[in-house]
Design a protein around this motif. Structure first.
Motif, PDB file in Angstrom:
ATOM      1  N   ALA A 217      40.087  39.827  33.845  1.00  0.00           N
ATOM      2  CA  ALA A 217      40.340  41.270  33.890  1.00  0.00           C
ATOM      3  C   ALA A 217      39.075  42.115  33.948  1.00  0.00           C
ATOM      4  CB  ALA A 217      41.180  41.696  32.681  1.00  0.00           C
ATOM      5  N   LEU A 218      38.056  41.784  33.164  1.00  0.00           N
ATOM      6  CA  LEU A 218      36.909  42.678  33.058  1.00  0.00           C
ATOM      7  C   LEU A 218      36.119  42.774  34.352  1.00  0.00           C
ATOM      8  CD1 LEU A 218      35.429  42.154  29.472  1.00  0.00           C
ATOM      9  CD2 LEU A 218      37.119  43.808  30.273  1.00  0.00           C
ATOM     10  N   HIS A 219      36.221  41.780  35.236  1.00  0.00           N
ATOM     11  CA  HIS A 219      35.468  41.862  36.496  1.00  0.00           C
ATOM     12  C   HIS A 219      36.031  42.919  37.444  1.00  0.00           C
ATOM     13  CE1 HIS A 219      38.599  38.817  37.700  1.00  0.00           C
ATOM     14  NE2 HIS A 219      38.575  39.544  38.802  1.00  0.00           N
ATOM     15  N   HIS A 220      37.173  43.513  37.100  1.00  0.00           N
ATOM     16  CA  HIS A 220      37.720  44.592  37.923  1.00  0.00           C
ATOM     17  C   HIS A 220      37.081  45.946  37.593  1.00  0.00           C
ATOM     18  CE1 HIS A 220      41.553  41.960  38.186  1.00  0.00           C
ATOM     19  NE2 HIS A 220      40.827  41.803  39.277  1.00  0.00           N
ATOM     20  N   PRO A 251      35.844  34.154  36.129  1.00  0.00           N
ATOM     21  CA  PRO A 251      35.241  33.309  37.160  1.00  0.00           C
ATOM     22  C   PRO A 251      33.724  33.415  37.095  1.00  0.00           C
ATOM     23  CG  PRO A 251      37.011  34.654  38.068  1.00  0.00           C
ATOM     24  CD  PRO A 251      36.740  35.176  36.690  1.00  0.00           C
ATOM     25  N   GLY A 252      33.036  32.377  37.560  1.00  0.00           N
ATOM     26  CA  GLY A 252      31.579  32.363  37.485  1.00  0.00           C
ATOM     27  C   GLY A 252      30.934  32.428  38.852  1.00  0.00           C
ATOM     28  N   SER A 253      30.903  33.606  39.449  1.00  0.00           N
ATOM     29  CA  SER A 253      30.260  33.795  40.741  1.00  0.00           C
ATOM     30  C   SER A 253      29.808  35.238  40.831  1.00  0.00           C
ATOM     31  CB  SER A 253      31.221  33.468  41.887  1.00  0.00           C
ATOM     32  OG  SER A 253      30.568  33.464  43.135  1.00  0.00           O
ATOM     33  N   ASP A 254      28.802  35.510  41.637  1.00  0.00           N
ATOM     34  CA  ASP A 254      28.217  36.850  41.671  1.00  0.00           C
ATOM     35  C   ASP A 254      28.682  37.625  42.897  1.00  0.00           C
ATOM     36  OD1 ASP A 254      26.767  39.109  41.292  1.00  0.00           O
ATOM     37  OD2 ASP A 254      24.788  38.173  41.422  1.00  0.00           O
ATOM     38  N   GLU A 316      31.052  38.209  38.116  1.00  0.00           N
ATOM     39  CA  GLU A 316      29.672  37.982  37.721  1.00  0.00           C
ATOM     40  C   GLU A 316      29.511  36.545  37.255  1.00  0.00           C
ATOM     41  OE1 GLU A 316      27.615  41.810  36.022  1.00  0.00           O
ATOM     42  OE2 GLU A 316      29.493  41.536  34.953  1.00  0.00           O
ATOM     43  N   THR A 317      28.276  36.072  37.198  1.00  0.00           N
ATOM     44  CA  THR A 317      28.047  34.704  36.747  1.00  0.00           C
ATOM     45  C   THR A 317      28.309  34.588  35.254  1.00  0.00           C
ATOM     46  OG1 THR A 317      25.706  35.062  36.258  1.00  0.00           O
ATOM     47  CG2 THR A 317      26.282  34.401  38.524  1.00  0.00           C
ATOM     48  N   THR A 318      28.577  33.373  34.811  1.00  0.00           N
ATOM     49  CA  THR A 318      28.796  33.139  33.379  1.00  0.00           C
ATOM     50  C   THR A 318      27.562  33.532  32.577  1.00  0.00           C
ATOM     51  OG1 THR A 318      30.348  31.343  33.857  1.00  0.00           O
ATOM     52  CG2 THR A 318      29.332  31.367  31.672  1.00  0.00           C
ATOM     53  N   LEU A 370      35.110  28.711  36.491  1.00  0.00           N
ATOM     54  CA  LEU A 370      35.288  29.799  35.530  1.00  0.00           C
ATOM     55  C   LEU A 370      34.868  29.333  34.154  1.00  0.00           C
ATOM     56  CD1 LEU A 370      38.086  29.495  33.580  1.00  0.00           C
ATOM     57  CD2 LEU A 370      39.115  29.649  35.820  1.00  0.00           C
ATOM     58  N   ALA A 371      34.768  30.291  33.253  1.00  0.00           N
ATOM     59  CA  ALA A 371      34.350  29.993  31.885  1.00  0.00           C
ATOM     60  C   ALA A 371      35.253  30.696  30.890  1.00  0.00           C
ATOM     61  CB  ALA A 371      32.905  30.419  31.668  1.00  0.00           C
ATOM     62  N   VAL A 372      35.459  30.037  29.767  1.00  0.00           N
ATOM     63  CA  VAL A 372      36.091  30.661  28.611  1.00  0.00           C
ATOM     64  C   VAL A 372      34.973  30.954  27.623  1.00  0.00           C
ATOM     65  CG1 VAL A 372      37.781  30.441  26.765  1.00  0.00           C
ATOM     66  CG2 VAL A 372      38.203  29.338  28.988  1.00  0.00           C
TER      67      VAL A 372
END
Length: 393
Positions: A217-220, A251-254, A316-318, A370-372
């Motif tokens: 959610a926060l990447h939005h 997710p872990g990507s920029d 964004e990246t982890t 992705l990361a938790v």
């Protein structure tokens, strides 16, 4: 072109789709440079070599072709969860949870939150991007299964989609009744960066302990102006309320503040792995295509938004998320992964998990996707959350 981009492009050795990939990348570079005629010619050449009906691997370049073409035509961007699709994006997300184990990362986030609940009979859960409340309903079921003393849960659900909030309330009330836990639901129908003082007062006055979760959610979140990091502002304001636990799944990507060509390279790496994972599932082509369409819509947003300020898929990246948590006053923790949870998050074969000192990464064939990330309040960094220095990644 940066050396990193050249290296990433040169590293792609797969035969299938390699020509289309090269042409599409060149088109992205041309579009970023303002060379529209060159970009259109490159897209036309790429289009001639793409046939997703004949080869499912061509679904990936097809979405990039559509995204870049839409960018050149000036198509307007809109939050994917607010668009009127025949199959809504939120419904496709729940389809993914049935077949892609890493999308079930919310199960691990829930386990961390419940572990911080202690002996409290009443608590508050702030859920960012709550959708239809399925992860939160599962949390109620798990609390009951663990025989925790929780008897009243106040849920503050934040989501820009009013229909989703109505479904979330109904689902949570039903789950609460089933498991003997009273649920009080507060719907906040707006984007996370649009939370106002009244919303924060509501959260601040809710019963303690306060648990917070944001799954995909926060990447939005969009920055309202240069030098103002809305994600930092949100996390710092939440930190001021002393939450007992915070859990993020990202997710872990920029794809956030980098240029179009770099977004192309980064996203192709991530979505290429996702499409490969989907192709490896023992499912009918129609169901695989439906799952790909969820990510395809994200591709359209990442490379196709004509107005860059209107993009909503800003991953964004982890490492960037972990730095943000630390500078906003949190101490990352490592969620405990039981054997049962590990099975849920890594089955079927080829789906992988790694437990790092400050997060759990999930992926496919050891490619992180992705990361938790879980955290508790720590030392607050003394810097203004709206200043450029405080928001630097």
């Amino acid at each position: 072109m940066s050396a990193a981009i050249e290296t990433a492009v040169g590293a792609r050795v797969e035969t299938a789709g390699a020509r289309a990939h090269a042409l599409l990348f060149e088109a992205a570079v041309a579009a970023e440079d303002g060379r529209e005629r060159d970009a259109r010619a490159l897209l036309a050449e790429a289009r001639a070599g793409i046939d997703p009906d004949a080869d499912p691997r061509d679904m990936l370049p097809m979405y990039y072709l559509a995204g870049l073409s839409g960018r050149l035509e000036g198509e307007e961007s809109l939050n994917l969860y607010l668009r009127r699709y025949r199959r809504p994006q939120i419904d496709l997300f729940y389809l993914l949870t049935r077949h892609l184990p890493f999308v079930r990362a919310g199960r691990l986030a829930n386990a961390h939150l419940l572990g911080r609940l202690g002996e409290h009979a009443t608590a508050t859960l702030l859920s960012i991007g709550i959708g239809q409340g399925r992860q939160e309903s599962a949390l109620l079921a798990e609390a009951a299964a663990r025989d925790l003393p929780l008897r009243h849960l106040v849920v503050v659900g934040v989501d820009p989609a009013a229909e989703a909030l109505a479904a979330a309330e109904a689902n949570l009330l039903r789950a609460g009744a089933e498991h003997g836990i009273e649920v009080t639901f507060h719907a906040v129908p707006r984007a996370t960066e649009a939370l106002d003082d009244a919303d924060w007062r509501l959260i601040g006055q809710a019963p303690r302990p306060l648990l917070a979760v944001a799954s995909f959610a926060l990447h939005h979140m969009l920055n309202p102006r240069p030098g103002h990091d809305a994600r930092d502002v949100f996390l710092r304001r939440l930190r001021a309320l002393e939450p007992a636990a915070v859990a993020l799944c990202e997710p872990g990507s920029d794809h956030h503040q980098v240029g179009l060509a770099e977004r192309f390279v980064n996203s192709w790496r991530m979505f290429g792995t996702l499409f490969e994972a989907i192709d490896g599932l023992p499912l009918a082509r129609a169901e695989q295509d439906a799952m790909k369409s969820f990510f395809g819509r994200e591709i359209l947003d990442i490379v196709g938004a004509a107005d860059d300020g209107g993009r909503y898929e800003r991953h964004e990246t982890t490492a960037t998320w972990l730095r943000r948590l630390r500078r906003c006053g949190y101490t990352p923790t490592v969620p405990a992964v039981t054997g049962d949870l590990a099975g849920v998050l890594t089955a079927p074969p080829d789906f992988t998990m790694g437990v790092e000192p400050d997060h759990v990464r999930l992926g496919y064939r050891d490619v992180p996707l992705l990361a938790v990330m879980t955290a508790v309040p720590g030392t607050v960094v003394s810097a203004s959350p709206t200043s450029t220095s405080a928001c630097a990644a």
